[in-house]
Motif scaffolding. Structure first.
Motif, PDB file in Angstrom:
ATOM      1  N   ASP A  32       0.819  -1.215   0.000  1.00  0.00           N
ATOM      2  CA  ASP A  32       0.000   0.000   0.000  1.00  0.00           C
ATOM      3  C   ASP A  32       0.849   1.260   0.000  1.00  0.00           C
ATOM      4  N   GLY A  33       2.097   1.137  -0.415  1.00  0.00           N
ATOM      5  CA  GLY A  33       2.994   2.285  -0.402  1.00  0.00           C
ATOM      6  C   GLY A  33       2.712   3.268  -1.529  1.00  0.00           C
ATOM      7  N   ASP A  34       3.317   4.436  -1.425  1.00  0.00           N
ATOM      8  CA  ASP A  34       3.177   5.491  -2.433  1.00  0.00           C
ATOM      9  C   ASP A  34       3.838   5.032  -3.730  1.00  0.00           C
ATOM     10  N   LEU A  35       3.085   5.087  -4.836  1.00  0.00           N
ATOM     11  CA  LEU A  35       3.627   4.657  -6.126  1.00  0.00           C
ATOM     12  C   LEU A  35       4.366   5.778  -6.844  1.00  0.00           C
ATOM     13  N   ARG A  36       4.317   6.974  -6.328  1.00  0.00           N
ATOM     14  CA  ARG A  36       5.056   8.099  -6.925  1.00  0.00           C
ATOM     15  C   ARG A  36       5.881   8.791  -5.828  1.00  0.00           C
ATOM     16  N   PRO A  37       6.757   8.058  -5.208  1.00  0.00           N
ATOM     17  CA  PRO A  37       7.507   8.648  -4.093  1.00  0.00           C
ATOM     18  C   PRO A  37       8.660   9.528  -4.574  1.00  0.00           C
ATOM     19  N   LYS A  41       9.418  13.484  -0.137  1.00  0.00           N
ATOM     20  CA  LYS A  41       8.167  12.976   0.429  1.00  0.00           C
ATOM     21  C   LYS A  41       8.441  11.907   1.483  1.00  0.00           C
ATOM     22  N   GLY A  45       7.451  12.224   5.475  1.00  0.00           N
ATOM     23  CA  GLY A  45       6.406  11.310   5.899  1.00  0.00           C
ATOM     24  C   GLY A  45       6.646  10.760   7.292  1.00  0.00           C
ATOM     25  N   ASP A 131      -3.009  -2.492  -8.025  1.00  0.00           N
ATOM     26  CA  ASP A 131      -2.687  -1.227  -7.370  1.00  0.00           C
ATOM     27  C   ASP A 131      -1.371  -1.282  -6.602  1.00  0.00           C
ATOM     28  N   SER A 134       3.968  -0.568 -10.010  1.00  0.00           N
ATOM     29  CA  SER A 134       4.325   0.736 -10.564  1.00  0.00           C
ATOM     30  C   SER A 134       3.527   0.970 -11.848  1.00  0.00           C
ATOM     31  N   ASP A 428      12.188   1.888  -0.309  1.00  0.00           N
ATOM     32  CA  ASP A 428      10.910   1.655  -0.983  1.00  0.00           C
ATOM     33  C   ASP A 428      11.058   1.517  -2.488  1.00  0.00           C
ATOM     34  N   THR A 430      12.637   3.861  -4.445  1.00  0.00           N
ATOM     35  CA  THR A 430      12.854   5.160  -5.081  1.00  0.00           C
ATOM     36  C   THR A 430      14.270   5.235  -5.629  1.00  0.00           C
TER      37      THR A 430
END
Length: 469
Positions: A32-37, A41, A45, A131, A134, A428, A430
């Protein structure tokens, strides 16, 4: 120069792996992590400074501990026990450094439901875990070999859940690393490299725990099969049936990632009993090459697939990062002409040049290997493949690293690349190169120029006649 105690190295590396495990639980590549980190950010966070701090100091601790013992490992047992200790925390963490585990699961779900992942992206099913993936890979065909597509489908069919699939992928990754550990000594003994050093360099590097075990990258499976196939070939040179078996295992490696085919021509040279001859190459090399190519074709047909992974591979070029030397040169050309009001996309040209240079280099290495150690040249061929490809991910470096560990007598240069690769992506996934391209691309270009100059000077020096006494 003082000698660092071995026990201090062991516990420093373990502390590093524990810190990285903490980073994985707090801010790894979570479903459920951010897909556009972005790094900013992440920092802003929840637990941001703690996540980045654990990732940074954990990576430093593992890299330094691995580096300081690269040429003075106490014993095979010590290397295996220490590497095993360092890998333990990664057995239970969420994925680190990449979201590819979710792509594997989605592609497996597509295949298990009768959809060819070489023709359709995973959004076609749609994947029940879409979801987590990426965005860039949702509508692209799978770039992996047919064997891995079949394995992915079997994993998803057997588990029926995302967490279960990742757990089973991790079991396969651990088994692949164990296979590498079991077979690498055969290659090291052949090349006169200390077994304990080879195992240390290949298994204890920070890339293994983060990207192969925690990140469950299928590169572990490809390399495990690759090393096993080469071990069979060099253990029974001149023996037709064992050589055919070795070729089959190499074909299975190519069925995971087709990059393994780069090694097959060198394996054919290693299969020759006695010195090189055309007759010996045809006699002993044919079973290896035939076994590898036949297995890859057979797996493709048995899976009901085609050669669509070739199209999938081309989609990797959509990622632009200066960590690939040809890409960095293209980016730098674009930067240099900007002050003149020009907007030039030099990437297609520089990447194409990289492929041409790679093809020429592979041919040259093969001809050179006829009367030298083929395994060493196979390691150089994989190194060139990674260096000249349009895209570089840190886990790609494990391909040549495993063979270099067993064949190279100088370790500093590829050890330095390993440490450099360990810092490319945050917990994550990035990618830091994305945010450092204006500095990184010119620096990489300068490095490419320096390497080219060094190679030209070395070639000229080798051609100079030796003065008579």
């Amino acid at each position: 120069m003082s000698v660092v105690p071995h026990h201090l190295v062991r516990w420093t590396g373990l502390a590093g792996s524990i810190l990285l495990a903490v980073a994985a639980f707090l801010g790894g590549a979570l479903p459920d992590g951010d897909l556009r980190p972005t790094p900013l950010k992440i920092w802003q966070g929840q637990y941001g400074p703690l996540i980045i701090g654990c990732w940074l100091f954990g990576t430093i601790a593992m890299a330094v501990a691995w580096w300081v013992l690269r040429d003075r490992v106490p014993s095979v047992r010590w290397a295996l026990v220490t590497a095993g200790l360092w890998l333990l925390p990664f057995l239970v963490t969420p994925p680190l450094g990449s979201r590819d585990a979710y792509a594997y699961a989605c592609q497996g779900a597509s295949y298990s439901n009768g959809i060819n992942p070489y023709e359709y992206g995973v959004s076609t099913l749609p994947c029940p875990w879409l979801d987590t993936m990426s965005y860039i890979w949702r509508d692209t065909p799978a770039p992996y070999g047919p064997l891995f597509v079949v394995i992915s489908g079997a994993v998803v069919a057997a588990t029926g859940s995302l967490i279960g699939s990742i757990a089973l992928f991790r079991v396969l990754a651990v088994a692949s690393v164990v296979l590498t550990a079991a077979c690498l000594p055969v290659l090291a003994r052949r090349c006169g490299v200390p077994v304990e050093r080879a195992l240390w360099l290949a298994l204890a590097s920070p890339l293994v725990g983060v990207h192969l075990i925690s990140g469950v990258h299928n590169d572990a499976m490809m390399v495990g099969l690759l090393v096993a196939g080469l071990a069979i070939v060099v253990a029974w040179p001149g023996r037709t049936w064992p050589l055919l078996a070795g070729g089959v295992v190499l074909g299975l490696a190519a069925g995971v990632k087709v990059t393994a085919l780069v090694v097959v021509p060198f394996a054919a040279l290693a299969a020759i009993a006695g010195g090189f001859s055309l007759r010996g190459l045809l006699r002993d090399g044919t079973p290896v090459v035939g076994g590898a190519v036949g297995t890859l074709i057979g797996v493709t047909l048995a899976a009901g697939l085609d050669l669509g992974w070739i199209t999938g591979l081309s989609h990797g070029n959509e990622v632009i990062a200066w960590t690939s030397p040809p890409t960095a040169v293209g980016q730098t050309v674009g930067y240099l002409v900007l002050p003149f009001g020009l907007h030039v996309d030099a990437l297609p040209v520089t990447r194409a040049i990289g492929m041409v240079v790679l093809a020429a280099l592979l041919v040259w290495l093969w001809f050179r290997a006829r009367h030298r150690e083929p395994l060493w040249h196979a390691a150089l061929a994989l190194t060139a493949t990674v260096a000249l490809a349009p895209l570089f991910h840190p886990w790609y470096w494990f391909w040549p690293l495993a063979l270099l560990a067993a064949t190279a007598h100088r370790t500093w240069w590829f050890s330095a690349v390993t440490v450099y690769s360990a810092f490319h992506v945050l917990a994550d996934g990035t990618g830091l190169p994305r945010y450092t391209k204006t500095v990184g691309a010119p620096l990489m270009t300068l490095f490419v120029i320096w390497v080219a100059v060094r190679l030209v000077r070395s070639a000229r020096a080798a051609r100079r006649p030796v003065p008579a006494d």
